[in-house]
Write an enzyme that holds these catalytic residues in place. Structure first.
Site, short mmCIF file in Angstrom:
data_model
loop_
_atom_site.label_atom_id
_atom_site.label_comp_id
_atom_site.label_asym_id
_atom_site.label_seq_id
_atom_site.Cartn_x
_atom_site.Cartn_y
_atom_site.Cartn_z
N ASP A 30 -9.28 1.98 1.77
CA ASP A 30 -8.10 1.53 1.04
C ASP A 30 -7.61 2.72 0.18
O ASP A 30 -8.25 3.77 0.11
CB ASP A 30 -8.40 0.29 0.19
C1 BGC Z 1 -3.76 -2.06 -1.08
C2 BGC Z 1 -3.79 -2.22 0.43
C3 BGC Z 1 -2.62 -1.49 1.04
C4 BGC Z 1 -2.67 -0.05 0.60
C5 BGC Z 1 -1.59 0.81 1.22
C6 BGC Z 1 -3.58 -0.62 -1.51
O1 BGC Z 1 -3.30 -0.53 -2.87
O2 BGC Z 1 -4.97 -2.59 -1.59
O3 BGC Z 1 -3.78 -3.58 0.77
O4 BGC Z 1 -2.67 -1.62 2.43
O5 BGC Z 1 -2.55 0.02 -0.80
O6 BGC Z 1 -0.37 0.58 0.65
#
Ligand code: BGC
Length: 772
Positions: free
Chosen positions: A302
């Protein structure tokens, strides 16, 4: 930020069908299940992957494991902007947060034409509940209990995103959510692993289509692996403590379902799990995902979750964080830049074996080959716009919204139920901050959805009743308001026959990521507005827009009609107006237990019994309960009303006993069904309606305690007034399986109960014996 993009244009009207049942429009679907066309499990890709891998330098290999946000940042910035130069040097494998074909093509030209090995970039984005055509938020989509419409919505999203060159979505979020304080409950399918698994597979099939290399397919990413939804106290990013047993029974199944449906990628989560960050957890990432499930795709971190293992306290420098995450099984580094900064040195110093790097690179290349990116790296910019907001996509968005609405309450006022609105209603007061708030209808992670694509409740209602019969007053803001606003609203209510109140949360601020709420109530002065409007004595229909259940005991006691509308997407208004007027009969059902008060959280129907269950026996003091709140939810999981009523006959099963040993040997083999359960369901009202018939099982006497009820099947049926259908469920051995005391998946002798019922808190079960 992409997730918050919104603007205004007006959308042409759509809406053909006025039938009671929203017809699912013609969006072609994949023939579910593995292998998904030439997906990542296609062995014929392997020689191609090896041929590229053999030519790569260590630096180029590491480059494939590196991903940056090249658009608007969605978290702490990476501090980099020299992407063009990095791509030309082969130092970037993936980019995300780019949202036009022009931009994706521009970066792709550099990768394909300037980098030594011409390896294409894969472009990703959070395409969560639509790309430009925004559907209801995932919690709403799940409330349809209709995997087919979810699959169709995902197909539409794939088609639109792919036209822009985005071939990777960070969706579906399949985290089980048992706590309404957690803002990301809005992004998932609720609290149940069975329903969650069905929805997970539906999204994957929809995104990936029947062939991953088709130009309108995008690769799915099941996230956030794993346990993220169990954040302590419902506070986002918080630690989780989940036993292996509960992990396997509750939190892992939707991920396993996504993998089995062919999901090409998985995202590792932010949370620590039993003391080990999920993004450096070899038990979940390597033992379970790779070894037990045979996953061959990419594990992506993530956003900066690799760097965050330092904050978690298991690494004191970036190199250690990179090494721990990578060796645990995270192939690609989203945004933290630590693989870029340290991996080459880690390999050269022998701390990370080259064999592991090769394996990670194979996974990335495999996904790129599976998508056909080597053969077709570019998109046709001239075709981009035409792919968006196609008429059948808009009709589908309306159908999905209609099915997502959960009618929570509908009581008579003056002899007749408030809903559907009768012809006698001539003048309507439409009050509330969300009645004409288009951007909010898009929910959190609204993709490229724009406020101008949305038809608000106000716009649709004005069209339906005519401006002259609609008194529209805001009454308050979402989080603020004045006495004068409230007085104006009361005045409008007094002039009308009925009041429609559109209240709720601010989607981008109060739902989704980093949006936990300790008080999941109506924000600002909305409760006060509600009470003052109700005090006028006019019948009130409360339409709640929210990304979670809100604790509103006053409203549920005093307001005659309440609809949970979630955030319905671009067709919010038309879908709601059709529902208010009975052109569409509500058929959504709750996928989360609706709490009476926040003190009940975490609250979920598939709980274990305690040793002192409430309501059993005469002694009621020393039992598991609160002194000041019932144990039961305001509304149970699976609950939802209709404009008609349904009666359930008893649950009949075709055998009184089954053999555990036989069932066990049939597990994971697509074995023949072992039990037929049937119940007669009758439409006892005077309106046609759809019912979601649910099947639950309880097992007692097993080596590990099992939930007091667990969903094992559901069907959506249509019934004409007076019509009865025998609803039959065929149950496979898996319906009786559990994770035993040694964490083995098996069927054990048990006293079982099987319910076919309207929700998780009703019905009389049929007894079944499972003998050795
Ligand atoms: C979130 C994810 C997301 C990623 C990319 C993160 O802050 O937890 O769910 O896919 O950002 O934007």
């Amino acid at each position: 930020m992409i997730r918050r993009l919104s603007a205004l244009i007006v959308l042409g009207a759509l809406l053909a069908s006025q039938s009671t049942f929203a017809q699912a429009p013609a969006v072609a679907l994949a023939q579910s299940g593995l292998p998904v066309g030439t997906g990542i499990y296609d062995k014929s890709l392997d020689p191609k992957v090896e041929a590229v891998l053999r030519k790569m330098t260590l630096e180029e290999k590491v480059g494939q494991l590196v991903q940056y946000s090249a658009g608007q940042p969605t978290g702490p910035g990476t501090g980099r902007s020299d992407y063009n130069e990095m791509i030309a040097r082969g130092e970037i494998g993936a980019l995300f947060n780019i949202s036009t074909a022009k931009e994706t093509n521009a970066y792709q030209h550099i990768a394909v034409e300037k980098s030594r090995l011409h390896i294409p970039i894969i472009f990703g984005l959070d395409v969560i509940h639509g790309f430009r055509t925004e559907f209801p938020i995932p919690l709403g989509l799940a409330s349809t209990w209709d995997p087919q419409i979810v699959e169709q919505a995902a197909r539409v999203a794939a088609r639109e995103a792919a036209a822009t060159g985005i071939r990777w979505t960070f969706s579906p979020m399949v985290d089980i959510a048992r706590d309404a304080r957690w803002g990301r409950m809005a992004e998932g399918a609720g609290e149940d692993p069975f329903l969650g698994s069905k929805m997970a597979a539906a999204y994957v099939r929809g995104y990936q289509g029947s062939r991953l290399d088709a130009p309108d397919s995008i690769v799915a990413c099941a996230k956030h692996y794993v346990g993220y939804g169990a954040a302590e106290g419902g506070r986002d990013y918080n630690s989780t403590e989940i036993s292996e047993h509960t992990l396997r029974e509750i939190y892992l199944p939707p991920f396993h379902a996504a993998v089995n449906a062919g999901s090409g990628t998985i995202m590792s989560a932010f949370n620590s799990l039993n003391g080990v960050p999920a993004s450096a957890n070899s038990f979940t990432l390597t033992q379970i995902l790779r070894k037990e499930w045979g996953f061959r795709g990419i594990v992506d971190s993530d956003w900066t979750s690799i760097a965050e293992v330092m904050a978690h306290g298991i690494a004191n420098d970036g190199a250690t964080a990179a090494r721990k995450a990578f060796l645990a099984g995270v192939d690609m580094d989203m945004a933290s830049s630590l693989y870029h900064d340290h991996m080459v040195k880690l390999v050269k110093s022998g701390q990370v074996p080259m064999a592991n790097i090769d394996e990670g690179v194979r996974r990335v290349l495999r996904v790129k080959f599976a998508l056909g990116l080597f053969d077709h790296p570019y998109v046709d910019e001239a075709k981009e716009n035409a792919a968006m907001l196609q008429p059948e996509a808009i009709t589908l968005a309306r159908s999905a919204a209609e099915r997502s609405f959960v009618l929570l309450k509908n009581e008579p006022v003056g002899g007749a139920s408030v809903l559907p609105l009768s012809d006698k209603v001539h003048n309507i007061a439409l009050i509330g901050p969300l009645a004409d708030d288009s951007p909010n209808m898009l929910g959190s992670w609204g993709g490229l959805g724009r406020g101008e694509d949305v038809i608000s409740l106000h716009a649709a209602l004005a069209k339906h009743v005519g401006e002259g019969h609609l008194f529209h007053v805001k009454g308050s803001g979402i989080s603020d308001g004045t006495d004068a606003d409230i007085s104006a609203a009361v005045e409008a209510a007094n002039k009308a026959d009925i009041v429609v109140l559109a209240l709720g949360e601010n989607a981008p601020e109060m739902t989704g990521e980093a949006a936990s709420r300790a008080h999941p109530v109506l924000p600002g002065r909305q409760q006060e507005l509600l009470e003052k409007i109700a005090a006028t004595g006019k019948p009130v229909v409360l339409v709640l827009f929210s990304g979670r259940p809100l604790t509103l005991p006053w409203a549920f006691e005093k307001v005659p009609a309440v609809i949970a509308a979630w955030f319905p997407g671009i067709q919010a208004g038309p879908a709601l107006v059709r529902t208010l007027y009975g052109e569409s009969n509500p058929s959504g059902r709750l996928v989360v237990s609706w709490p009476r008060s926040v003190g009940q959280e975490p609250l979920y129907y598939n709980a274990l019994s305690t040793g002192r269950p409430f309501g059993v026996g005469e002694e009621q003091k020393y039992v598991s309960r609160y002194l000041d709140e019932p144990n039961t939810p305001q509304f149970p999981f699976g609950f939802g009303l209709s404009y008609t009523t349904f009666k359930y006959g008893s649950t009949e099963i075709n055998s009184k006993s089954l053999k555990a040993s036989q069932l066990s040997s049939g597990l994971n083999k697509k074995a023949a069904d072992v039990l037929t359960a049937t119940a007669a369901v009758t439409n006892t009202g005077s309106t046609a309606g759809e019912e979601v018939v649910q099947l639950y099982i309880r097992l007692e006497g097993t080596s590990t305690a099992q939930p007091v009820r667990a969903l094992k099947g559901f069907q959506r049926i249509k019934l004409a007034p007076g019509e009865t259908k025998n609803v039959t469920f065929q149950l496979a051995p898996e319906a009786f399986a559990l994770w035993d005391i040694n964490n083995h998946y098996t069927v054990e002798p048990a006293k079982a109960t099987v319910w076919i019922s309207a929700n998780s808190a009703t019905g009389t079960g049929a007894p079944l014996e499972i003998t050795p």
